[in-house]
Design an enzyme around this catalytic site. Structure first.
Site, PDB file in Angstrom:
ATOM      1  N   CYS A 157      43.175  23.890  42.708  1.00 60.07           N
ATOM      2  CA  CYS A 157      42.354  23.650  41.603  1.00 60.07           C
ATOM      3  C   CYS A 157      40.811  23.490  42.045  1.00 60.07           C
ATOM      4  O   CYS A 157      40.629  23.455  43.136  1.00 60.07           O
ATOM      5  CB  CYS A 157      42.923  22.580  40.697  1.00 60.07           C
ATOM      6  SG  CYS A 157      42.932  20.884  41.411  1.00 60.07           S
ATOM      7  N   CYS A 180      40.737  27.329  38.272  1.00 57.84           N
ATOM      8  CA  CYS A 180      39.714  27.763  39.182  1.00 57.84           C
ATOM      9  C   CYS A 180      39.548  28.995  39.339  1.00 57.84           C
ATOM     10  O   CYS A 180      38.604  29.585  39.866  1.00 57.84           O
ATOM     11  CB  CYS A 180      40.221  27.352  40.546  1.00 57.84           C
ATOM     12  SG  CYS A 180      41.540  28.261  41.448  1.00 57.84           S
ATOM     13  N   CYS A 184      40.002  32.058  43.960  1.00 55.87           N
ATOM     14  CA  CYS A 184      41.137  32.343  45.169  1.00 55.87           C
ATOM     15  C   CYS A 184      41.341  33.652  45.562  1.00 55.87           C
ATOM     16  O   CYS A 184      41.528  34.961  44.892  1.00 55.87           O
ATOM     17  CB  CYS A 184      42.533  31.985  44.571  1.00 55.87           C
ATOM     18  SG  CYS A 184      43.888  31.677  45.700  1.00 55.87           S
TER      19      CYS A 184
END
Length: 137
Positions: free
Chosen positions: A11, A85, A89
């Site tokens: 996150c 998020c 990633c």
């Protein structure tokens, strides 16, 4: 290569949702799953309301420290679970990616964090059932 699956929870601040998810997975799966958590922009400390909410269910995350998301953490994980998020990633072929849509507990009191904690527990229980070999109880 280990037969033990590994999971990375991500996150933004690695201070609430991902910390609670990692703690639930460690608590519920024991050593059957390798657990990591990280943030795309880690906070200075774990959210005190998340610490309190987890303590209410007997899980202590008070010593945890938010960690920066690294390419290696993603590379070393079988399952990467993002929680708000976005696309920060890194994506690697052969990895499994899930996005859990959970409210952000940042700046909220323990009353608001409890339902998030409980929703994370339910998601983690489903994940454990999905990625671990079934065992006879």
């Amino acid at each position: 290569m280990s037969d033990k699956p590994s999971v990375l929870f991500v996150c933004v601040h690695n201070a609430g949702r991902s910390q609670m998810a990692a703690a639930w997975l460690t608590h519920l799966a024991g050593d059957r799953i390798e657990v990591r958590s990280a943030g795309s922009n880690p906070g200075a400390q774990v959210n005190p309301a998340a610490v309190e909410a987890m303590a209410e269910v007997g899980i202590d995350i008070s010593a945890e420290i938010p960690k920066m998301l690294t390419v290696d953490a993603v590379r070393e994980s079988d399952v990467c679970i993002t929680m708000g998020c976005g696309d920060t990633c890194p994506v690697f072929p052969g990895k499994r990616y899930l996005d859990w849509q959970l409210e952000d507990p940042a700046g909220r009191g323990v009353e608001a964090v409890r339902p998030i904690r409980d929703e994370i527990k339910t998601l983690v229980q489903g994940l454990i059932a999905e990625i671990t070999p079934s065992s006879r109880a």
